[in-house]
Design a protein around this motif. Structure first.
Motif, PDB file in Angstrom:
ATOM      1  N   LYS A  94       2.262   8.075   8.631  1.00 48.50           N
ATOM      2  CA  LYS A  94       3.354   7.187   8.228  1.00 48.50           C
ATOM      3  C   LYS A  94       3.287   6.871   6.737  1.00 48.50           C
ATOM      4  N   SER A  95       2.093   6.455   6.316  1.00 44.96           N
ATOM      5  CA  SER A  95       1.946   6.075   4.915  1.00 44.96           C
ATOM      6  C   SER A  95       2.149   7.271   3.998  1.00 44.96           C
ATOM      7  N   SER A  96       1.728   8.434   4.450  1.00 42.79           N
ATOM      8  CA  SER A  96       1.912   9.628   3.624  1.00 42.79           C
ATOM      9  C   SER A  96       3.387   9.952   3.473  1.00 42.79           C
ATOM     10  N   VAL A 141       0.273   4.315  -2.461  1.00 45.79           N
ATOM     11  CA  VAL A 141       0.247   3.909  -1.054  1.00 45.79           C
ATOM     12  C   VAL A 141      -1.109   4.275  -0.453  1.00 45.79           C
ATOM     13  N   ARG A 142      -1.672   3.354   0.301  1.00 48.05           N
ATOM     14  CA  ARG A 142      -3.004   3.608   0.867  1.00 48.05           C
ATOM     15  C   ARG A 142      -2.929   4.532   2.072  1.00 48.05           C
ATOM     16  N   VAL A 143      -3.652   5.630   1.957  1.00 47.36           N
ATOM     17  CA  VAL A 143      -3.665   6.657   3.001  1.00 47.36           C
ATOM     18  C   VAL A 143      -5.125   6.926   3.335  1.00 47.36           C
ATOM     19  N   GLU A 153      -5.671   2.306   8.800  1.00 47.32           N
ATOM     20  CA  GLU A 153      -5.716   1.971   7.378  1.00 47.32           C
ATOM     21  C   GLU A 153      -4.713   0.871   7.061  1.00 47.32           C
ATOM     22  N   THR A 154      -3.490   1.072   7.496  1.00 48.75           N
ATOM     23  CA  THR A 154      -2.465   0.075   7.222  1.00 48.75           C
ATOM     24  C   THR A 154      -2.529  -1.002   8.299  1.00 48.75           C
ATOM     25  N   THR A 155      -2.711  -2.236   7.880  1.00 47.50           N
ATOM     26  CA  THR A 155      -2.748  -3.303   8.874  1.00 47.50           C
ATOM     27  C   THR A 155      -1.686  -4.352   8.602  1.00 47.50           C
ATOM     28  N   ILE A 202       9.452   0.484   4.221  1.00 47.95           N
ATOM     29  CA  ILE A 202       8.398  -0.443   4.630  1.00 47.95           C
ATOM     30  C   ILE A 202       7.320   0.315   5.377  1.00 47.95           C
ATOM     31  N   ASP A 203       6.106   0.202   4.853  1.00 47.35           N
ATOM     32  CA  ASP A 203       4.963   0.811   5.531  1.00 47.35           C
ATOM     33  C   ASP A 203       4.473  -0.170   6.590  1.00 47.35           C
ATOM     34  N   THR A 204       4.203   0.329   7.765  1.00 48.01           N
ATOM     35  CA  THR A 204       3.780  -0.554   8.856  1.00 48.01           C
ATOM     36  C   THR A 204       2.505  -0.034   9.497  1.00 48.01           C
TER      37      THR A 204
HETATM   38 MG   LIG Z   1      -0.741   3.787   7.070  1.00 40.26          MG
END
Ligand SMILES: [Mg+2]
Ligand SMILES: Nc1nc2c(ncn2[C@@H]2O[C@H](COP(=O)(O)OP(=O)(O)OP(=O)(O)O)[C@@H](O)[C@H]2O)c(=O)[nH]1
Lengths: 477, 571
Positions: A18-20, A31-33, A39-41, A59-61
């Motif tokens: 998702k983040s990628s 963006v943190r990957v 990773e994403t909280t 929006i990153d979730t």
């Molecule tokens: Mg993520």
């Protein structure tokens, strides 16, 4: 609802990319990957700003942690459909087990559109079906993106079948390889998920296109400026009594090579930041590289001249060329591509005539009375080589997706133009004429002609850059 | 039951097993098999000892090896012994000083006011009784609620403290970490709390004993100070009350208090007579000059006996009970953990590599090794042990990342698998059967026979049945109810959950595991069996290193000491 800025939540199972995907879509490499799931909280929104105006927001979730339980709750929920998400979040706010689920559903409650991301290189599982069902129950307008983390196509059919039941639109989008064109196409297909989005997205897409065109113009200007600086380089030194003329020549030549190297790197840095790469550093390896590449036979051969031309050029230059050149020409495939990617082919040592066109022959140097006049450059091959290198760099940069994180072993996407040596070799007569005119203008001191020739070259480059960015070669899927 | 194990031994065992975790399995297998053949078997003979005995012998040999290797290794057991010794002395001193000091200053008598008997009794007897009562209530409560010491108050408090801390951390620090670091930290904390859970009761007994020791010395101090005061100074004891309490009532009360000893101590000493009580009544306005010295001095034997019988003796009793409790906890200690099982497996399994190489360090073991094969594997001969099929030998060993070794047909049941009750020495261990839970998506591609084979190879346990879980329209509660029914009927001694390791470990699944643990109880086996991405025609594919790490850490974070993780296919 109508809003000025369309908002898309990127939703999915943990670790699906998702983040990628978001990183690539929003052209944001901060963006943190992470290869470790979870990773994403927390939700984070990534606005895309063009000309100081926010045009779209992603929006990153976090990923679903309790898909089946959430689904169960929703299936048992009785009450106003519109308030379902709000009620769910209310009911589970205090429960730390549901933190991520509440977090990821919050944007949907607030009316964001959904981009559902799955890794298409793995089989469909019941949890995925549960997640799709959750999205269906929320009633959010949504599309699915298949982001294949591996080159495994066995499961794609399964995914498509599943998606057909749940989504208005499905696209394959590889977050590590997606190009500009694919990004635009993805935005186009977003239109399908909601009628009211069409108009807004139309605006967004045109903003994207304009922005891209503007970047190309700026890039063309940067390249033209680089060529102007390098080709119109002039110096004259007074030879003192008893000074070794050959030594001075060599020194001047070295100085010039360093100058070109410096200017080229500066141009590359500027192009890189134009395309919003902050972390990924695609600069060429320092120092020797220019020597190695600008002045070595390899560079000349692959970017400027065919092997035969090279032999001729060498012969004209009076250099002695070993028979090795022809052999090596076949053996070295795309050394420069590798170099650009940071991998220096080891094949270089195989060449006998390495210093082929280096030395004094690069610059026009003549001794006028006691003064050694250096420059301007008379050899048009230098122009072509610099152009090719700049264009290769450009292509490398625009095709390096922001979501891609394997910086350590960065290579050009494979399969890219093994056969073609450079861009300029395929140019037509008109284009070549433009270049020749530019070189001539640089040799003269006439400002008017210089400007015109520069403008002509810039126009030519703009077209070329546009072409390169539309080039579909090397795209995955 | 007699057991040679002491707390320092268990600490050392833990430590040495943890140290072995990152050692090459081949080396380990060779070493442990060698130790077994050379030293342990000659000692235990053919008595088929339980795992506790074998491990104890192993521990002794390992300690010997370590001190031979590197001088004087600092093992945690020794540290514990030293610290515990110091603590004991400190506690005794503290008890004596506080008890003695308190009593001594309380008995300071200037000659104007006698020491108040009621107050003395209140401070040195009643308050202690109160504490004892509290302890008894807690014990009864624990007994009634059926949660042994395992879930002792202290343990649960500690666990709650840690998890509370975590929740706080989650808000701030944890969010800032990247997923890898966060997972690592949670795994470390989980392993810590697992240790606390499995050894909590064991470590609680020493604390209990120390507390009793303090109380004993406190009472000793009080007693000693009182006696010293009585002997060396002139202490007057009296009683007083604003209420119009009659001396007769006080006498009745005193007689009641003296019941524990009045039956064998002569009446004058065991408690003061009514006349003396009457005589030692203090009325402030009258002063004490008119009171007779005999009356005032008549109280002290009673007081000393009260402290002795209500303070010192009960505490001595508890002190002894603590020791017995510790003994019993040690005897009950189960060496069922995965690490212990692996060690036993290494010792008891003749291995391809081991067989040949034991002779190296041992020297005279050639004969032993030869004999070994005859004794343990009825059907195997010295020749066919090393010649065993590498393919099938690999299957079991590879599962746990261990050496190429293969139990002989007769050998298999010598491996002490974990059993619900602790096996007595000489008792042949029965391997438990596992109830396998297979996800809906894998179920149809997972033939029961193949699964049974694989499970046997990796865990040494048979299959008690296969349950399909995770169907699309079934909720967790229903699944769990189904599993509970099957688990209840069958003779399954544990549960195995098949899981694809490429899937991220999500909360839902981890909670499901916790609920399964509740179902299997602390004694049942709970195994998570990992497989990789489905490949050509099979679901039994190897797990990537990253996925394996993620799963190990996530499961460790659960803090379940008995949870086993296996990989179905060797990488
Ligand atoms: Mg993520
Ligand atoms: N090779 C390859 N790797 C990918 C691709 N997309 C994502 N990845 C990798 O997959 C891993 C997970 O990616 P993320 O973008 O962090 O996934 P996520 O869904 O945001 O994960 P969480 O935040 O943990 O829920 C990272 O190591 C990425 O580099 C892809 O298209 N190709």
């Amino acid at each position: 609802m109508t809003r000025a800025v369309p908002e898309f939540a990127v939703i999915g199972h943990p670790n699906e990319g998702k983040s990628s995907v978001l990183s690539t879509l929003a052209e944001d490499d901060s963006v943190r990957v992470s290869p470790v799931p979870g990773e994403t909280t927390e939700c984070r929104s990534f606005p895309v700003v063009i000309d100081g105006r926010e045009v779209i927001r992603f929006i990153d979730t976090p990923g679903f942690q309790n898909p089946r339980r959430v689904l169960r709750w929703m299936q048992e929920y009785q009450g106003d459909d519109g308030a379902m998400l709000a009620r769910f979040i209310e009911a589970h706010r205090g429960d730390s087990a549901f933190h991520d689920d509440c977090e990821l559903l919050a944007p949907l409650r607030d009316g964001a559109w959904v981009i559902f991301v799955v890794d298409g290189s793995r089989p469909v599982r019941n949890v995925d079906r549960a997640e799709m069902e959750i999205l269906r129950l929320t009633g959010c307008p949504r599309m699915a993106i298949i982001n294949c983390k591996e080159d495994e196509t066995t499961w794609l059919g399964q995914w498509r079948t599943e998606f057909r039941k749940h989504f208005n639109a499905v696209r394959i989008f590889n977050s590590c390889r997606a190009t500009y064109v694919e990004r635009i196409e993805l935005l186009e297909s977003l239109k399908a998920i909601d009628q009211e989005l069409q108009e807004v997205l139309e605006r967004v897409i045109s903003a994207f296109r304009h922005d891209w065109a503007a970047r190309n113009v700026r890039t063309a200007a940067i390249i033209t400026a680089l060529l102007t600086d390098v080709l119109s380089y002039r110096r004259s030194v007074t030879l003192r009594e008893g000074e070794d003329e050959e030594g001075v020549r060599r020194r001047l030549h070295d100085e010039y090579v360093r100058y070109v190297e410096h200017m080229e790197q500066r141009a590359q840095r500027r192009i890189r930041s134009l395309f919003r790469h902050n972390i990924f550093d695609c600069r060429l390896p320092p120092h020797s590289i220019l020597h190695e590449n600008l002045a070595s036979a390899r560079t000349w051969q692959f970017l400027g001249l065919s092997a035969r031309q090279l032999v001729l050029a060498g012969a004209v230059g009076g250099a002695v060329i070993g028979a090795g050149v022809d052999v090596a020409a076949a053996g070295i495939t795309f050394g420069v591509f590798c170099t650009l990617g940071g991998v220096l082919g080891a094949a270089g040592t195989a060449l006998h005539g390495r210093e082929l066109l280096s030395g004094a022959r690069l610059l026009g140097m003549r001794l006028v009375r006691e003064r050694l006049q250096v420059g301007p450059v008379t050899n048009i091959q230098l122009l072509y080589i610099l152009l090719d290198r700049a264009l290769l760099f450009y292509r490398h940069i625009i095709n390096w997706a922001h979501g891609r994180r394997d910086y350590d072993h960065c290579q050009l996407p494979d399969g890219q133009d093994r056969a073609r040596h450079g861009f300029t070799t395929t140019w037509d007569r008109a284009a070549r004429k433009t270049c020749e005119r530019f070189l001539r203008a640089m040799q003269q001191e006439e400002p008017g002609e210089r400007q015109e020739a520069g403008a002509e070259l810039q126009r030519l480059l703009e077209g070329v850059l546009e072409e390169i960015s539309m080039d579909r070669a090397g795209t995955g899927g | 039951m007699k057991t040679p194990w002491r707390i320092p031994d268990i600490l050392d065992l833990e430590y040495l097993l943890a140290r072995d975790e990152d050692t090459d399995p081949v080396v380990l297998a060779r070493r442990d098999r060698g130790l077994y053949l050379e030293f342990i078997r000659p000692q235990v003979g053919d008595s088929r000892p339980g795992p506790g005995v074998l491990l104890y012998h192993w521990l002794r040999q390992r300690r010997r090896m370590l001190s031979a290797e590197g001088g004087d290794p600092v093992l945690p057991g020794r540290l514990w012994r030293e610290i515990h010794g110091i603590l004991r002395i400190l506690v005794i001193l503290a008890g004596l000083v506080t008890g003695g000091g308190l009593a001594y200053s309380f008995l300071a008598y200037s000659g104007t006011r006698p020491v108040n008997v009621a107050l003395y009794l209140w401070i040195f007897v009643v308050s202690q009784q109160f504490l004892l009562l509290l302890l008894a209530t807690l014990a009864v409560y624990r007994l009634l609620s059926g949660r042994g010491l395992r879930s002792s108050l202290l343990c649960s408090l500690l666990v709650r403290l840690v998890s509370g801390l975590l929740v706080k951390l989650r808000g701030g620090l944890l969010r800032k970490m990247d997923a890898g670091e966060r997972l690592r930290l949670l795994a470390v904390l989980g392993r810590g709390s697992a240790r606390l859970r499995s050894h909590g009761s064991l470590l609680l007994w020493p604390m209990f004993i120390l507390v009793q020791l303090f109380a004993v010395s406190f009472n000793g101090g009080v007693l000693a100070a009182t006696l010293v005061k009585v002997v060396t100074a002139d202490v007057a004891f009296g009683w007083q009350s604003t209420l119009q309490v009659s001396a007769a009532a006080v006498a009745r009360l005193v007689r009641l208090i003296a019941l524990p000893w009045s039956w064998f101590v002569p009446p004058g000493i065991s408690y003061p007579s009514l006349a003396r009580i009457e005589g030692s009544r203090m009325v402030l306005k009258d002063g004490i000059y008119h009171l007779a010295t005999v009356d005032l001095a008549s109280w002290w034997p009673f007081l000393c006996l009260a402290v002795l019988f209500y303070g010192l003796l009960p505490r001595l009793g508890l002190f002894l009970a603590g020791h017995i409790g510790l003994r019993r906890a040690l005897a009950r200690f189960s060496f069922d953990g995965p690490a212990c099982s692996r060690l036993l497996h290494r010792m008891l399994t003749p291995g391809l590599k081991t067989g040949g190489s034991v002779a190296g360090p041992a020297g005279e073991t050639g004969a032993v090794a030869g004999e070994e094969v005859v004794v343990t594997g009825e059907r195997s001969t010295p020749e066919d042990a090393p010649g065993a099929e590498p393919g099938d030998a690999g299957s079991r060993a590879a599962a746990s990342g261990e050496t190429v070794c293969r139990p002989g047909p007769g050998e298999d049941d010598r491996i002490p698998e974990r059993r619900p009750p602790v096996p007595g020495p000489g008792e042949a261990p029965r391997p438990v059967a596992l109830l396998a839970l297979v996800p809906d998506e894998l179920h149809d591609h997972c033939p029961a026979s193949t699964l049974a084979e694989q499970v046997m190879a990796r865990t040494g346990a048979g299959l008690a049945g296969v349950v399909r879980i995770g169907e699309e329209d079934e909720v967790e509660d229903e699944t769990l109810a189904r599993v509970r029914d099957l688990y209840g009927q069958g003779e399954a001694g544990g549960i195995l959950v098949l899981q694809e390791a490429w899937q991220p470990p999500i909360r839902e699944f981890l909670d499901f595991l916790t609920r399964l643990r509740g179902l299997a109880g602390t004694e049942g086996r709970l195994v998570v069996a990992l497989v990789g991405r489905p490949g050509a025609g099979t679901i039994f594919t190897p797990v990537t290193e990253l996925n394996s790490r993620v799963w190990h850490q996530s499961l460790a974070a659960l803090g379940d000491p008995g949870l086993e993780i296996i990989e179905m296919v060797a990488p």
